[in-house]
Design a protein around this motif. Structure first.
Motif, PDB file in Angstrom:
ATOM      1  N   UNK A   1       0.858  -1.375  -0.230  1.00 55.95           N
ATOM      2  CA  UNK A   1       0.288   0.307  -0.096  1.00 55.95           C
ATOM      3  C   UNK A   1       1.035   1.059   0.161  1.00 55.95           C
TER       4      UNK A   1
ATOM      5  N   UNK B   1      -3.642  11.223   3.633  1.00 53.21           N
ATOM      6  CA  UNK B   1      -4.947  10.184   3.199  1.00 53.21           C
ATOM      7  C   UNK B   1      -4.478   8.209   3.842  1.00 53.21           C
ATOM      8  N   UNK B   2      -5.495   8.045   3.231  1.00 48.98           N
ATOM      9  CA  UNK B   2      -5.928   6.818   3.611  1.00 48.98           C
ATOM     10  C   UNK B   2      -4.447   5.538   2.527  1.00 48.98           C
TER      11      UNK B   2
ATOM     12  N   UNK C   1       3.872   0.682   2.957  1.00 48.11           N
ATOM     13  CA  UNK C   1       3.040  -0.484   3.183  1.00 48.11           C
ATOM     14  C   UNK C   1       2.913  -2.105   3.160  1.00 48.11           C
TER      15      UNK C   1
ATOM     16  N   UNK D   1      -5.682  -8.640   8.286  1.00 44.48           N
ATOM     17  CA  UNK D   1      -3.824  -8.084   7.652  1.00 44.48           C
ATOM     18  C   UNK D   1      -3.415  -7.152   9.043  1.00 44.48           C
TER      19      UNK D   1
ATOM     20  N   UNK E   1      -0.099  -5.428   9.274  1.00 46.55           N
ATOM     21  CA  UNK E   1       1.106  -4.049   8.463  1.00 46.55           C
ATOM     22  C   UNK E   1       1.904  -4.079   9.314  1.00 46.55           C
ATOM     23  N   UNK E   2       3.217  -3.982   7.409  1.00 45.09           N
ATOM     24  CA  UNK E   2       4.775  -3.528   8.962  1.00 45.09           C
ATOM     25  C   UNK E   2       4.234  -2.144   9.260  1.00 45.09           C
ATOM     26  N   UNK E   3       5.898  -1.926   9.764  1.00 42.64           N
ATOM     27  CA  UNK E   3       5.758  -0.388   9.747  1.00 42.64           C
ATOM     28  C   UNK E   3       5.665   0.838   8.781  1.00 42.64           C
TER      29      UNK E   3
ATOM     30  N   UNK F   1     -14.000  -2.710   8.146  1.00 35.75           N
ATOM     31  CA  UNK F   1     -13.265  -2.173   8.637  1.00 35.75           C
ATOM     32  C   UNK F   1     -12.886  -1.094   9.736  1.00 35.75           C
TER      33      UNK F   1
ATOM     34  N   UNK G   1      -9.293   0.574  11.562  1.00 28.90           N
ATOM     35  CA  UNK G   1      -7.826   0.117  11.891  1.00 28.90           C
ATOM     36  C   UNK G   1      -7.361   1.481  12.400  1.00 28.90           C
TER      37      UNK G   1
ATOM     38  N   UNK H   1      -3.615   3.779  13.900  1.00 29.89           N
ATOM     39  CA  UNK H   1      -2.563   3.258  13.748  1.00 29.89           C
ATOM     40  C   UNK H   1      -1.471   4.775  14.906  1.00 29.89           C
TER      41      UNK H   1
ATOM     42  N   UNK I   1       3.073   0.575  11.696  1.00 30.83           N
ATOM     43  CA  UNK I   1       2.026   0.013  10.547  1.00 30.83           C
ATOM     44  C   UNK I   1       0.042   0.193  10.941  1.00 30.83           C
ATOM     45  N   UNK I   2      -0.560   0.428  10.849  1.00 34.95           N
ATOM     46  CA  UNK I   2      -1.963   0.402  10.881  1.00 34.95           C
ATOM     47  C   UNK I   2      -2.393  -0.951  11.474  1.00 34.95           C
TER      48      UNK I   2
ATOM     49  N   UNK J   1      -5.765  -3.689  13.091  1.00 31.96           N
ATOM     50  CA  UNK J   1      -6.656  -4.027  13.074  1.00 31.96           C
ATOM     51  C   UNK J   1      -7.720  -3.753  14.310  1.00 31.96           C
TER      52      UNK J   1
ATOM     53  N   UNK K   1      -9.029   4.624  11.209  1.00 34.13           N
ATOM     54  CA  UNK K   1      -8.962   4.844   9.737  1.00 34.13           C
ATOM     55  C   UNK K   1     -10.242   3.955   9.064  1.00 34.13           C
TER      56      UNK K   1
ATOM     57  N   UNK L   1      -8.758  -3.618   0.389  1.00 37.10           N
ATOM     58  CA  UNK L   1      -9.387  -2.765   1.171  1.00 37.10           C
ATOM     59  C   UNK L   1      -9.580  -1.457   0.890  1.00 37.10           C
TER      60      UNK L   1
ATOM     61  N   UNK M   1      -9.923   3.002   1.568  1.00 40.98           N
ATOM     62  CA  UNK M   1      -9.453   3.880   2.733  1.00 40.98           C
ATOM     63  C   UNK M   1      -9.797   4.925   2.275  1.00 40.98           C
ATOM     64  N   UNK M   2     -10.799   5.351   3.760  1.00 38.83           N
ATOM     65  CA  UNK M   2     -10.695   6.640   4.232  1.00 38.83           C
ATOM     66  C   UNK M   2      -9.614   7.193   4.075  1.00 38.83           C
ATOM     67  N   UNK M   3      -9.414   8.592   4.716  1.00 40.24           N
ATOM     68  CA  UNK M   3      -8.096   9.662   5.026  1.00 40.24           C
ATOM     69  C   UNK M   3      -7.555   9.450   6.445  1.00 40.24           C
TER      70      UNK M   3
END
Lengths: 113, 113
Positions: A35, A41-42, A91, A102, A104-106, B34, B36, B38, B43-44, B46, B89, B101, B103-105
């Protein structure tokens, strides 16, 4: 369980240079995503792999971005040549299948100057 | 075309009170949603999800409400704690597997002690 590993954490390059990011997903996770998150932004999906095959790369700017997932494990994302608008956090995420939870990494923060 | 929108970039609440984060979507094909969370430089992660066949899903202090007719969902955190301060998010998927997915902002939540 170890998380999703990404490197480098930060990268600064000049425009028109090339750059590569690396991702090691959680062991056993078949699905891997890249990503792009631009500031404010998302995250936006660039590419999705299922094992070592591409499932969705419809939003990947293929003239400059490429990604591969050799042997269905680690993945690299490359940008060549970079533009100023590529400045973002990249990401990587992985999941067992195409599952919602899922991990995510950092991320790798790329700055193009 | 922003298919998932979080109209409030930031929200500030007092510890112990309720935090309500809102999200609107335009794509009627979305059927799985979903949230998330952050933290900076991570990273985000869940948090909670809801299928379109439900209108509410609860997990401890977190509850997600879905109003399909209004194409609106919200995340309620009760009681809010300082450790909840993060960017939240909202994300949506057009299939129940959760892949790809949108995502929103994001909304920056600050919980003040």
């Amino acid at each position: 369980e170890a998380g999703v590993a990404q490197s480098p954490r930060y990268k600064i390059i000049e425009k028109r240079q090339s750059v590569a990011f690396w991702c090691n997903p959680i062991s056993g996770h078949a699905t891997l995503y890249w990503y792009q998150q631009i500031l404010g932004q998302g995250p936006k999906l660039l590419i999705q792999f299922q094992n070592n095959g591409v499932v969705d790369d419809s939003q990947l700017p293929k003239d400059r971005f490429s990604a591969e997932r050799l042997k269905g494990v680690d993945s690299t994302l490359k940008i060549q040549p970079a533009k100023l608008e590529d400045s973002a956090v990249y990401l990587c995420a992985s999941s067992l299948a195409t599952d919602y939870g899922y991990t995510f990494g950092s991320g790798t923060r790329l700055t193009v100057v | 075309d922003q298919q998932v929108k979080q109209n409030s970039p930031s929200l500030s609440v007092q510890e112990g009170r309720i935090s309500i984060l809102n999200c609107d979507y335009t794509n009627s094909m979305f059927d799985y949603f979903l949230w998330y969370k952050k933290y900076p430089a991570e990273g985000p992660t869940f948090l909670i999800s809801i299928s379109s066949i439900k209108d509410k899903n609860e997990d401890g202090r977190f509850t997600v409400f879905l109003n399909k007719s209004a194409k609106h969902l919200s995340l309620h955190i009760v009681p809010s704690q300082p450790g909840d301060s993060a960017v939240y998010f909202c994300a949506a998927s057009a299939d129940t597997s959760g892949s790809r997915l949108t995502f929103g902002e994001g909304t920056q939540l600050t919980v003040n002690p």
